[in-house]
Design a protein around this motif. Structure first.
Motif, PDB file in Angstrom:
ATOM      1  N   ARG A   1       0.830  -1.210   0.000  1.00  0.00           N
ATOM      2  CA  ARG A   1       0.000   0.000   0.000  1.00  0.00           C
ATOM      3  C   ARG A   1       0.864   1.260   0.000  1.00  0.00           C
ATOM      4  NH1 ARG A   1      -5.513  -0.122   2.068  1.00  0.00           N
ATOM      5  NH2 ARG A   1      -6.305  -2.258   2.039  1.00  0.00           N
ATOM      6  N   ALA A   2       1.909   1.256   0.809  1.00  0.00           N
ATOM      7  CA  ALA A   2       2.795   2.426   0.858  1.00  0.00           C
ATOM      8  C   ALA A   2       3.482   2.640  -0.486  1.00  0.00           C
ATOM      9  CB  ALA A   2       3.829   2.253   1.969  1.00  0.00           C
ATOM     10  N   ASP A   3       3.950   1.557  -1.088  1.00  0.00           N
ATOM     11  CA  ASP A   3       4.624   1.669  -2.386  1.00  0.00           C
ATOM     12  C   ASP A   3       3.649   2.120  -3.472  1.00  0.00           C
ATOM     13  OD1 ASP A   3       6.960   0.860  -1.199  1.00  0.00           O
ATOM     14  OD2 ASP A   3       6.804  -1.229  -1.840  1.00  0.00           O
ATOM     15  N   ALA A   4       2.410   1.635  -3.399  1.00  0.00           N
ATOM     16  CA  ALA A   4       1.412   2.020  -4.398  1.00  0.00           C
ATOM     17  C   ALA A   4       1.096   3.513  -4.302  1.00  0.00           C
ATOM     18  CB  ALA A   4       0.141   1.194  -4.211  1.00  0.00           C
ATOM     19  N   PHE A   5       0.979   4.020  -3.085  1.00  0.00           N
ATOM     20  CA  PHE A   5       0.693   5.447  -2.907  1.00  0.00           C
ATOM     21  C   PHE A   5       1.784   6.298  -3.554  1.00  0.00           C
ATOM     22  CE2 PHE A   5       1.043   9.430  -0.522  1.00  0.00           C
ATOM     23  CZ  PHE A   5      -0.258   9.907  -0.597  1.00  0.00           C
ATOM     24  N   LEU A   6       3.028   5.920  -3.334  1.00  0.00           N
ATOM     25  CA  LEU A   6       4.141   6.699  -3.876  1.00  0.00           C
ATOM     26  C   LEU A   6       4.373   6.444  -5.361  1.00  0.00           C
ATOM     27  CD1 LEU A   6       6.709   6.490  -0.936  1.00  0.00           C
ATOM     28  CD2 LEU A   6       5.194   8.388  -1.550  1.00  0.00           C
ATOM     29  N   SER A   7       3.644   5.497  -5.945  1.00  0.00           N
ATOM     30  CA  SER A   7       3.746   5.269  -7.384  1.00  0.00           C
ATOM     31  C   SER A   7       3.008   6.337  -8.182  1.00  0.00           C
ATOM     32  CB  SER A   7       3.180   3.886  -7.747  1.00  0.00           C
ATOM     33  OG  SER A   7       3.954   2.850  -7.181  1.00  0.00           O
ATOM     34  N   VAL A   8       2.089   7.040  -7.536  1.00  0.00           N
ATOM     35  CA  VAL A   8       1.321   8.092  -8.212  1.00  0.00           C
ATOM     36  C   VAL A   8       2.194   9.343  -8.314  1.00  0.00           C
ATOM     37  CG1 VAL A   8      -0.745   9.533  -8.109  1.00  0.00           C
ATOM     38  CG2 VAL A   8      -0.830   7.150  -7.311  1.00  0.00           C
ATOM     39  N   PRO A   9       2.443   9.861  -9.505  1.00  0.00           N
ATOM     40  CA  PRO A   9       3.335  11.024  -9.651  1.00  0.00           C
ATOM     41  C   PRO A   9       2.947  12.208  -8.772  1.00  0.00           C
ATOM     42  CG  PRO A   9       2.901  10.045 -11.794  1.00  0.00           C
ATOM     43  CD  PRO A   9       2.009   9.331 -10.814  1.00  0.00           C
ATOM     44  N   LEU A  10       1.659  12.520  -8.698  1.00  0.00           N
ATOM     45  CA  LEU A  10       1.224  13.661  -7.883  1.00  0.00           C
ATOM     46  C   LEU A  10       1.517  13.426  -6.407  1.00  0.00           C
ATOM     47  CD1 LEU A  10      -0.290  16.376  -7.603  1.00  0.00           C
ATOM     48  CD2 LEU A  10      -2.416  15.045  -7.403  1.00  0.00           C
ATOM     49  N   TYR A  11       1.247  12.220  -5.925  1.00  0.00           N
ATOM     50  CA  TYR A  11       1.438  11.925  -4.508  1.00  0.00           C
ATOM     51  C   TYR A  11       2.925  11.882  -4.152  1.00  0.00           C
ATOM     52  CZ  TYR A  11      -3.434  10.389  -5.038  1.00  0.00           C
ATOM     53  OH  TYR A  11      -4.773  10.316  -5.323  1.00  0.00           O
ATOM     54  N   ARG A  12       3.726  11.334  -5.042  1.00  0.00           N
ATOM     55  CA  ARG A  12       5.171  11.296  -4.808  1.00  0.00           C
ATOM     56  C   ARG A  12       5.738  12.713  -4.730  1.00  0.00           C
ATOM     57  NH1 ARG A  12       9.661   8.970  -2.834  1.00  0.00           N
ATOM     58  NH2 ARG A  12       9.122   6.948  -3.705  1.00  0.00           N
ATOM     59  N   LYS A  13       5.283  13.591  -5.606  1.00  0.00           N
ATOM     60  CA  LYS A  13       5.791  14.963  -5.601  1.00  0.00           C
ATOM     61  C   LYS A  13       5.401  15.674  -4.307  1.00  0.00           C
ATOM     62  CE  LYS A  13       6.088  19.165  -8.413  1.00  0.00           C
ATOM     63  NZ  LYS A  13       7.568  19.111  -8.415  1.00  0.00           N
ATOM     64  N   LEU A  14       4.158  15.492  -3.884  1.00  0.00           N
ATOM     65  CA  LEU A  14       3.711  16.125  -2.641  1.00  0.00           C
ATOM     66  C   LEU A  14       4.492  15.573  -1.453  1.00  0.00           C
ATOM     67  CD1 LEU A  14       1.603  18.080  -1.356  1.00  0.00           C
ATOM     68  CD2 LEU A  14       0.163  16.060  -0.981  1.00  0.00           C
ATOM     69  N   TYR A  15       4.695  14.262  -1.420  1.00  0.00           N
ATOM     70  CA  TYR A  15       5.443  13.646  -0.319  1.00  0.00           C
ATOM     71  C   TYR A  15       6.877  14.173  -0.278  1.00  0.00           C
ATOM     72  CZ  TYR A  15       8.088  10.185   2.309  1.00  0.00           C
ATOM     73  OH  TYR A  15       8.943   9.585   3.192  1.00  0.00           O
ATOM     74  N   ASP A  16       7.532  14.224  -1.433  1.00  0.00           N
ATOM     75  CA  ASP A  16       8.916  14.693  -1.478  1.00  0.00           C
ATOM     76  C   ASP A  16       9.026  16.160  -1.069  1.00  0.00           C
ATOM     77  OD1 ASP A  16       9.824  12.219  -2.276  1.00  0.00           O
ATOM     78  OD2 ASP A  16       9.879  12.710  -4.416  1.00  0.00           O
ATOM     79  N   GLU A  17       8.077  16.968  -1.510  1.00  0.00           N
ATOM     80  CA  GLU A  17       8.126  18.404  -1.212  1.00  0.00           C
ATOM     81  C   GLU A  17       7.850  18.693   0.263  1.00  0.00           C
ATOM     82  OE1 GLU A  17       8.767  21.090  -3.092  1.00  0.00           O
ATOM     83  OE2 GLU A  17       9.069  20.091  -5.021  1.00  0.00           O
ATOM     84  N   TYR A  18       6.990  17.884   0.881  1.00  0.00           N
ATOM     85  CA  TYR A  18       6.578  18.164   2.263  1.00  0.00           C
ATOM     86  C   TYR A  18       7.110  17.124   3.252  1.00  0.00           C
ATOM     87  CZ  TYR A  18       3.585  22.021   0.915  1.00  0.00           C
ATOM     88  OH  TYR A  18       3.125  23.232   0.464  1.00  0.00           O
ATOM     89  N   LYS A  19       8.132  16.408   2.870  1.00  0.00           N
ATOM     90  CA  LYS A  19       8.732  15.435   3.779  1.00  0.00           C
ATOM     91  C   LYS A  19       9.320  16.163   4.983  1.00  0.00           C
ATOM     92  CE  LYS A  19      11.838  11.438   3.678  1.00  0.00           C
ATOM     93  NZ  LYS A  19      12.770  10.655   2.820  1.00  0.00           N
ATOM     94  N   GLY A  20       8.853  15.801   6.172  1.00  0.00           N
ATOM     95  CA  GLY A  20       9.331  16.453   7.386  1.00  0.00           C
ATOM     96  C   GLY A  20       8.664  17.784   7.668  1.00  0.00           C
ATOM     97  N   LYS A  21       7.667  18.158   6.871  1.00  0.00           N
ATOM     98  CA  LYS A  21       6.967  19.428   7.065  1.00  0.00           C
ATOM     99  C   LYS A  21       5.462  19.172   7.119  1.00  0.00           C
ATOM    100  CE  LYS A  21       8.725  21.236   3.332  1.00  0.00           C
ATOM    101  NZ  LYS A  21       9.077  22.217   2.262  1.00  0.00           N
ATOM    102  N   SER A  22       4.736  20.120   7.687  1.00  0.00           N
ATOM    103  CA  SER A  22       3.282  19.989   7.743  1.00  0.00           C
ATOM    104  C   SER A  22       2.672  20.451   6.429  1.00  0.00           C
ATOM    105  CB  SER A  22       2.709  20.798   8.908  1.00  0.00           C
ATOM    106  OG  SER A  22       3.026  22.174   8.760  1.00  0.00           O
ATOM    107  N   LEU A  23       1.582  19.805   6.055  1.00  0.00           N
ATOM    108  CA  LEU A  23       0.853  20.180   4.852  1.00  0.00           C
ATOM    109  C   LEU A  23       0.103  21.490   5.086  1.00  0.00           C
ATOM    110  CD1 LEU A  23      -0.677  16.674   4.043  1.00  0.00           C
ATOM    111  CD2 LEU A  23       1.194  17.782   2.806  1.00  0.00           C
TER     112      LEU A  23
END
Length: 259
Positions: free
Chosen positions: A107-129
Motif C-alpha cells: 500500500r505504501a509503495d502504491a501510494f508513492l507510485s502516483v506522480p502527484l502523490y510522490r511529488k507532494l510527499y517529497d516536497e513536504y517530507k518532514g513538514k506539515s501540509l
C-alpha cells in the motif's frame, strides 16, 4: 454586420487557457482501495484477463463504460496493473498488494507510485501540509492539476493517504509508514544466518566455533577482553568458581598410574 473575431493577440491567450484546463501530472480519480479491488479482480482471474472477463466482477455489463476505464486507469496509476485493448495484467506490485503478508508494504509503495502523490510527499517530507483544503488544492494546482479537478484530486489523495498509512501521525503531514523502511522479503525465504561470534564462541544458534555447556559459556563471557586487566581477588574468585563448575559438569577420572 460581421461577427467580431479574435485578434492574433487574443487567440494564444485562449489556447493557453484551454491548456490549463488539462492536468499535466498523473493522478487517479478513484482511491487506493478501489485500485486494490481492481487488482484483486485481475488476480482472481489468473493475473491476466480480457476486458470481457473483468467487467463482471467489477460490476459492469459492458466494456464501453467511462467508469470502468477510470477504475483501470486508477489502478494503473497506483502501479498495480497494466492494461491495453486486449485486457489487463497484474504487475509485481499488484502481486504484492493482493498478498496479505505483503499488502501493508505494498500500500505504501502504491501510494508513492502516483506522480502527484510522490511529488507532494517529497516536497513536504518532514513538514506539515497546508492547514486548509484550499491551501492544499492550491499546491496541487501548482504541481499541474487542472483547476477544475483540484477538489476531486485532493479528496482522492487524502483518502488514499489514509488507506496507505501515511496519516498515522496526523492528517497534517505525510509520513512514510515504518514497514516501508524494511527490505523486501521473498515469500518463503529463509532469513539470513546471524554473523559468527567475533570471539569464536557459539551462542547456540549455529554460528560456528566450539560449543560449551551453558554454565561454562557464562563464565567465559565474564573474562576481560584480550589485553584487559582485572584484580587478583576477582581473578582468584573466577578460578574458584570455574573449578566448581567444572566439577559439576564433568566427571573426574582417576589419573593413570605413572610408570
Amino acid at each position: 454586420m460581421t461577427e467580431p473575431t479574435l485578434t492574433a493577440l487574443e487567440q494564444p491567450a485562449e489556447d493557453a487557457a484551454k491548456q490549463r484546463e488539462r492536468s499535466t501530472i498523473g493522478f487517479p480519480y478513484n482511491d487506493l482501495h478501489d485500485g486494490i479491488a481492481v487488482a484483486r479482480a485481475v488476480h482472481e482471474l489468473g493475473d491476466r484477463c480480457g476486458h470481457d472477463q473483468l467487467i463482471t466482477p467489477l460490476g459492469y455489463s459492458t466494456v464501453d463504460n467511462g467508469s470502468y476505464s477510470l477504475r483501470l486507469a486508477g489502478a494503473r496509476h497506483f502501479g498495480l496493473i497494466n492494461f491495453a485493448k486486449d485486457g489487463a495484467t497484474l504487475t509485481p506490485l499488484g502481486h504484492r498488494i493482493v498478498d496479505p503478508q505483503q499488502e501493508e508494504r505494498g500500500r505504501a509503495d502504491a501510494f508513492l507510485s502516483v506522480p502527484l502523490y510522490r511529488k507532494l510527499y517529497d516536497e513536504y517530507k518532514g513538514k506539515s501540509l497546508p492547514p486548509t483544503n484550499i491551501g492544499l488544492e492550491a499546491v496541487l494546482v501548482g504541481y499541474g492539476v487542472a483547476a477544475k479537478q483540484k477538489d476531486k484530486a485532493r479528496q482522492v489523495l487524502q483518502r488514499s493517504a489514509d488507506q496507505a498509512g501515511f496519516f498515522y501521525q496526523g492528517r497534517d503531514r505525510l509520513v512514510l509508514p515504518a514497514i516501508a523502511n524494511r527490505p523486501l522479503e521473498t515469500p518463503g525465504q529463509t532469513p539470513p544466518a546471524p554473523p559468527p561470534d567475533p570471539k569464536g564462541k557459539d551462542d547456540g544458534s549455529g554460528g560456528g566455533g566450539p560449543i560449551y555447556p551453558t554454565l561454562i559459556k557464562g563464565m567465559l563471557e565474564k573474562l576481560p577482553v584480550e589485553g584487559g586487566s582485572w584484580s587478583k581477588s576477582d581473578r582468584d574468585q573466577w578460578v574458584k568458581a570455574m573449578e566448581l563448575i567444572l566439577d559439576m559438569v564433568y566427571a573426574l577420572e582417576a589419573d593413570p598410574p605413572s610408570c
